[in-house]
Design a protein around this motif. Structure first.
Motif, PDB file in Angstrom:
ATOM      1  N   MET A   1       0.828  -1.208   0.000  1.00  0.00           N
ATOM      2  CA  MET A   1       0.000   0.000   0.000  1.00  0.00           C
ATOM      3  C   MET A   1       0.868   1.267   0.000  1.00  0.00           C
ATOM      4  SD  MET A   1      -3.086   1.497   0.347  1.00  0.00           S
ATOM      5  CE  MET A   1      -4.327   0.605   1.280  1.00  0.00           C
ATOM      6  N   LEU A   2       1.917   1.292   0.836  1.00  0.00           N
ATOM      7  CA  LEU A   2       2.737   2.501   0.921  1.00  0.00           C
ATOM      8  C   LEU A   2       3.397   2.813  -0.414  1.00  0.00           C
ATOM      9  CD1 LEU A   2       3.901   4.816   2.597  1.00  0.00           C
ATOM     10  CD2 LEU A   2       5.794   3.294   3.231  1.00  0.00           C
ATOM     11  N   GLU A   3       3.919   1.793  -1.087  1.00  0.00           N
ATOM     12  CA  GLU A   3       4.587   2.041  -2.366  1.00  0.00           C
ATOM     13  C   GLU A   3       3.590   2.546  -3.409  1.00  0.00           C
ATOM     14  OE1 GLU A   3       6.832   3.015  -5.175  1.00  0.00           O
ATOM     15  OE2 GLU A   3       7.675   2.470  -3.230  1.00  0.00           O
ATOM     16  N   LYS A   4       2.360   2.071  -3.357  1.00  0.00           N
ATOM     17  CA  LYS A   4       1.338   2.572  -4.276  1.00  0.00           C
ATOM     18  C   LYS A   4       1.054   4.055  -4.017  1.00  0.00           C
ATOM     19  CE  LYS A   4      -1.090  -1.815  -5.018  1.00  0.00           C
ATOM     20  NZ  LYS A   4      -2.360  -2.552  -4.795  1.00  0.00           N
ATOM     21  N   ILE A   5       1.023   4.435  -2.740  1.00  0.00           N
ATOM     22  CA  ILE A   5       0.767   5.839  -2.402  1.00  0.00           C
ATOM     23  C   ILE A   5       1.966   6.699  -2.790  1.00  0.00           C
ATOM     24  CG2 ILE A   5       0.221   7.451  -0.543  1.00  0.00           C
ATOM     25  CD1 ILE A   5      -2.056   5.544  -1.392  1.00  0.00           C
ATOM     26  N   CYS A   6       3.168   6.165  -2.612  1.00  0.00           N
ATOM     27  CA  CYS A   6       4.367   6.904  -3.048  1.00  0.00           C
ATOM     28  C   CYS A   6       4.320   7.163  -4.556  1.00  0.00           C
ATOM     29  CB  CYS A   6       5.633   6.123  -2.697  1.00  0.00           C
ATOM     30  SG  CYS A   6       6.050   6.101  -0.941  1.00  0.00           S
ATOM     31  N   GLN A   7       3.936   6.143  -5.321  1.00  0.00           N
ATOM     32  CA  GLN A   7       3.865   6.313  -6.767  1.00  0.00           C
ATOM     33  C   GLN A   7       2.767   7.293  -7.152  1.00  0.00           C
ATOM     34  OE1 GLN A   7       6.054   5.218  -9.120  1.00  0.00           O
ATOM     35  NE2 GLN A   7       4.877   6.663 -10.354  1.00  0.00           N
ATOM     36  N   LEU A   8       1.660   7.267  -6.418  1.00  0.00           N
ATOM     37  CA  LEU A   8       0.572   8.203  -6.685  1.00  0.00           C
ATOM     38  C   LEU A   8       1.034   9.643  -6.421  1.00  0.00           C
ATOM     39  CD1 LEU A   8      -2.351   8.678  -7.460  1.00  0.00           C
ATOM     40  CD2 LEU A   8      -3.003   8.187  -5.095  1.00  0.00           C
ATOM     41  N   ALA A   9       1.804   9.831  -5.354  1.00  0.00           N
ATOM     42  CA  ALA A   9       2.336  11.169  -5.067  1.00  0.00           C
ATOM     43  C   ALA A   9       3.284  11.620  -6.182  1.00  0.00           C
ATOM     44  CB  ALA A   9       3.059  11.164  -3.720  1.00  0.00           C
ATOM     45  N   ARG A  10       4.088  10.696  -6.699  1.00  0.00           N
ATOM     46  CA  ARG A  10       4.977  11.036  -7.819  1.00  0.00           C
ATOM     47  C   ARG A  10       4.164  11.431  -9.052  1.00  0.00           C
ATOM     48  NH1 ARG A  10       7.224   5.912  -6.307  1.00  0.00           N
ATOM     49  NH2 ARG A  10       8.979   6.167  -4.866  1.00  0.00           N
ATOM     50  N   ASP A  11       3.085  10.702  -9.318  1.00  0.00           N
ATOM     51  CA  ASP A  11       2.234  11.026 -10.468  1.00  0.00           C
ATOM     52  C   ASP A  11       1.610  12.415 -10.309  1.00  0.00           C
ATOM     53  OD1 ASP A  11       2.833   8.516 -11.472  1.00  0.00           O
ATOM     54  OD2 ASP A  11       0.934   7.605 -10.836  1.00  0.00           O
ATOM     55  N   ALA A  12       1.157  12.722  -9.096  1.00  0.00           N
ATOM     56  CA  ALA A  12       0.601  14.050  -8.839  1.00  0.00           C
ATOM     57  C   ALA A  12       1.688  15.109  -8.993  1.00  0.00           C
ATOM     58  CB  ALA A  12      -0.005  14.105  -7.434  1.00  0.00           C
ATOM     59  N   GLY A  13       2.896  14.774  -8.536  1.00  0.00           N
ATOM     60  CA  GLY A  13       4.017  15.696  -8.694  1.00  0.00           C
ATOM     61  C   GLY A  13       4.334  15.969 -10.152  1.00  0.00           C
ATOM     62  N   ASP A  14       4.218  14.947 -11.003  1.00  0.00           N
ATOM     63  CA  ASP A  14       4.437  15.137 -12.440  1.00  0.00           C
ATOM     64  C   ASP A  14       3.424  16.126 -13.015  1.00  0.00           C
ATOM     65  OD1 ASP A  14       6.529  13.347 -12.359  1.00  0.00           O
ATOM     66  OD2 ASP A  14       5.380  11.653 -13.182  1.00  0.00           O
ATOM     67  N   ALA A  15       2.163  16.013 -12.570  1.00  0.00           N
ATOM     68  CA  ALA A  15       1.124  16.935 -13.037  1.00  0.00           C
ATOM     69  C   ALA A  15       1.425  18.365 -12.574  1.00  0.00           C
ATOM     70  CB  ALA A  15      -0.245  16.482 -12.518  1.00  0.00           C
ATOM     71  N   LEU A 123      11.340  12.525  -1.560  1.00  0.00           N
ATOM     72  CA  LEU A 123      10.096  11.918  -1.102  1.00  0.00           C
ATOM     73  C   LEU A 123      10.304  11.344   0.297  1.00  0.00           C
ATOM     74  CD1 LEU A 123       7.545   9.834  -3.073  1.00  0.00           C
ATOM     75  CD2 LEU A 123       8.422   8.910  -0.932  1.00  0.00           C
ATOM     76  N   TYR A 124       9.430  11.716   1.217  1.00  0.00           N
ATOM     77  CA  TYR A 124       9.428  11.168   2.575  1.00  0.00           C
ATOM     78  C   TYR A 124       8.187  10.282   2.712  1.00  0.00           C
ATOM     79  CZ  TYR A 124      12.669  15.020   3.571  1.00  0.00           C
ATOM     80  OH  TYR A 124      13.721  15.902   3.551  1.00  0.00           O
ATOM     81  N   SER A 125       8.337   9.180   3.433  1.00  0.00           N
ATOM     82  CA  SER A 125       7.193   8.279   3.618  1.00  0.00           C
ATOM     83  C   SER A 125       7.271   7.630   4.994  1.00  0.00           C
ATOM     84  CB  SER A 125       7.162   7.213   2.524  1.00  0.00           C
ATOM     85  OG  SER A 125       8.330   6.399   2.573  1.00  0.00           O
ATOM     86  N   ALA A 126       6.126   7.168   5.468  1.00  0.00           N
ATOM     87  CA  ALA A 126       6.063   6.539   6.782  1.00  0.00           C
ATOM     88  C   ALA A 126       4.902   5.567   6.850  1.00  0.00           C
ATOM     89  CB  ALA A 126       5.905   7.600   7.872  1.00  0.00           C
ATOM     90  N   ALA A 127       5.148   4.447   7.500  1.00  0.00           N
ATOM     91  CA  ALA A 127       4.112   3.460   7.780  1.00  0.00           C
ATOM     92  C   ALA A 127       4.636   2.503   8.843  1.00  0.00           C
ATOM     93  CB  ALA A 127       3.725   2.682   6.518  1.00  0.00           C
ATOM     94  N   GLU A 128       3.727   2.011   9.668  1.00  0.00           N
ATOM     95  CA  GLU A 128       4.055   0.991  10.666  1.00  0.00           C
ATOM     96  C   GLU A 128       5.238   1.396  11.548  1.00  0.00           C
ATOM     97  OE1 GLU A 128       4.571  -2.583   8.414  1.00  0.00           O
ATOM     98  OE2 GLU A 128       2.415  -2.793   8.017  1.00  0.00           O
ATOM     99  N   ALA A 131      10.038   5.435   9.148  1.00  0.00           N
ATOM    100  CA  ALA A 131      10.031   6.564   8.217  1.00  0.00           C
ATOM    101  C   ALA A 131      11.243   6.489   7.304  1.00  0.00           C
ATOM    102  CB  ALA A 131      10.021   7.881   8.982  1.00  0.00           C
ATOM    103  N   TRP A 132      11.062   6.947   6.064  1.00  0.00           N
ATOM    104  CA  TRP A 132      12.115   6.868   5.050  1.00  0.00           C
ATOM    105  C   TRP A 132      12.217   8.180   4.281  1.00  0.00           C
ATOM    106  CZ3 TRP A 132       8.432   3.127   5.845  1.00  0.00           C
ATOM    107  CH2 TRP A 132       8.885   1.854   6.241  1.00  0.00           C
ATOM    108  N   LYS A 133      13.391   8.397   3.716  1.00  0.00           N
ATOM    109  CA  LYS A 133      13.624   9.491   2.786  1.00  0.00           C
ATOM    110  C   LYS A 133      14.201   8.897   1.510  1.00  0.00           C
ATOM    111  CE  LYS A 133      16.285  13.784   2.129  1.00  0.00           C
ATOM    112  NZ  LYS A 133      17.322  14.676   2.724  1.00  0.00           N
ATOM    113  N   GLU A 134      13.616   9.292   0.379  1.00  0.00           N
ATOM    114  CA  GLU A 134      14.097   8.824  -0.923  1.00  0.00           C
ATOM    115  C   GLU A 134      14.600  10.025  -1.716  1.00  0.00           C
ATOM    116  OE1 GLU A 134      12.115   7.271  -5.038  1.00  0.00           O
ATOM    117  OE2 GLU A 134      11.355   6.345  -3.205  1.00  0.00           O
TER     118      GLU A 134
END
Length: 248
Positions: A1-15, A123-128, A131-134
């Motif tokens: 789920m987290l990776e899907k949300i990360c990719q969705l954020a990237r797609d929104a960022g592209d827009a 990109l920063y993300s967090a779950a469970e 937390a990560w920084k990419e």
């Protein structure tokens, strides 16, 4: 789920970057509260709403650009909290300090969060509880880090007109300050580059949900000035109380 949300954020960022780079017109207008909105805010909102319908069709969404009425939201226990473009003022200034914010709220708590700064490529993300920084193709775990004197991060757009903040910093003792836009302030504390983010001026829940999730998973605390954890249980007003993001 987290990776899907990360990719969705990237797609929104592209827009967003289509507008930022000039491929699409910016079309700046004002909302009822005089805050700016651009074509990029709306394009990112459309991308995220469509993506979340595919990823989790049963979960409701609260987005800044189309917030449901209180009668619809009041029974929500689990929902997505979205700011398609946080830091619109920074976007208009073209300083790169704007983000896509997507958070999953469960029982009033931000349990997953993604903060993506498309112009900065971070990109920063967090779950469970992690937390990560990419950045530049590298993903690393991040944690808060104590330092003396502490580095205090403040809002780039609001700090100069905030007498409460000035008074607080006067009483804080030895410290350094840095200013940055959007939810990146939460992330600077989360990755250990800053130790404190005090906020007295107004924010809405979509401004803070994703950054709160990242900061929390990295070991920070996000409390209002009475010491209560910032809460996202549905309520009629979208406004947050003042708060601080800190190590202790």
């Amino acid at each position: 789920m987290l990776e899907k949300i990360c990719q969705l954020a990237r797609d929104a960022g592209d827009a967003i970057m289509q507008v930022y780079d000039g491929a699409q017109p910016m079309n700046v207008t004002s909302k009822a509260d005089d805050s700016p909105v651009t074509a990029a805010d709306l394009a990112a909102h459309d991308v995220i709403m469509q993506g979340l319908k595919t990823i989790s069709p049963d979960l409701p969404v609260l987005s800044e650009e189309d917030p449901p009425a209180w009668a619809i939201r009041q029974q929500w226990q689990r929902y997505w909290l979205v700011d398609p473009l946080d830091g619109t003022k920074e976007f208009i200034k073209r300083n790169g300090e704007f983000t896509v914010n997507i958070a999953l709220i469960d029982q009033g708590k931000p349990v997953m969060g993604v903060v993506y700064a498309p112009a900065l490529g971070v990109l920063y993300s967090a779950a469970e509880g992690k937390a990560w920084k990419e950045e530049a193709g590298q993903t690393t775990r991040i944690h808060v880090l104590d330092a003396r004197p502490p580095l205090v991060v403040v809002s780039r757009s609001h700090a100069d007109n905030d007498p409460e903040l000035k008074e607080y910093l006067t009483q804080l003792g030895e410290h350094q300050t840095t200013a940055i836009g959007s939810s990146l302030k939460f992330c600077l504390v989360a990755e250990g580059k800053a130790q404190l983010y005090p906020r007295f001026g107004p924010t809405n829940i979509w401004d803070t949900g994703a950054g709160h999730a990242v900061a929390l998973a990295a070991g920070a605390h996000v409390h209002d000035w009475q010491g209560r954890t910032l809460d996202y249980t549905p309520r009629e007003s979208f406004l947050n109380p003042g708060f601080r993001v800190s190590l202790f």
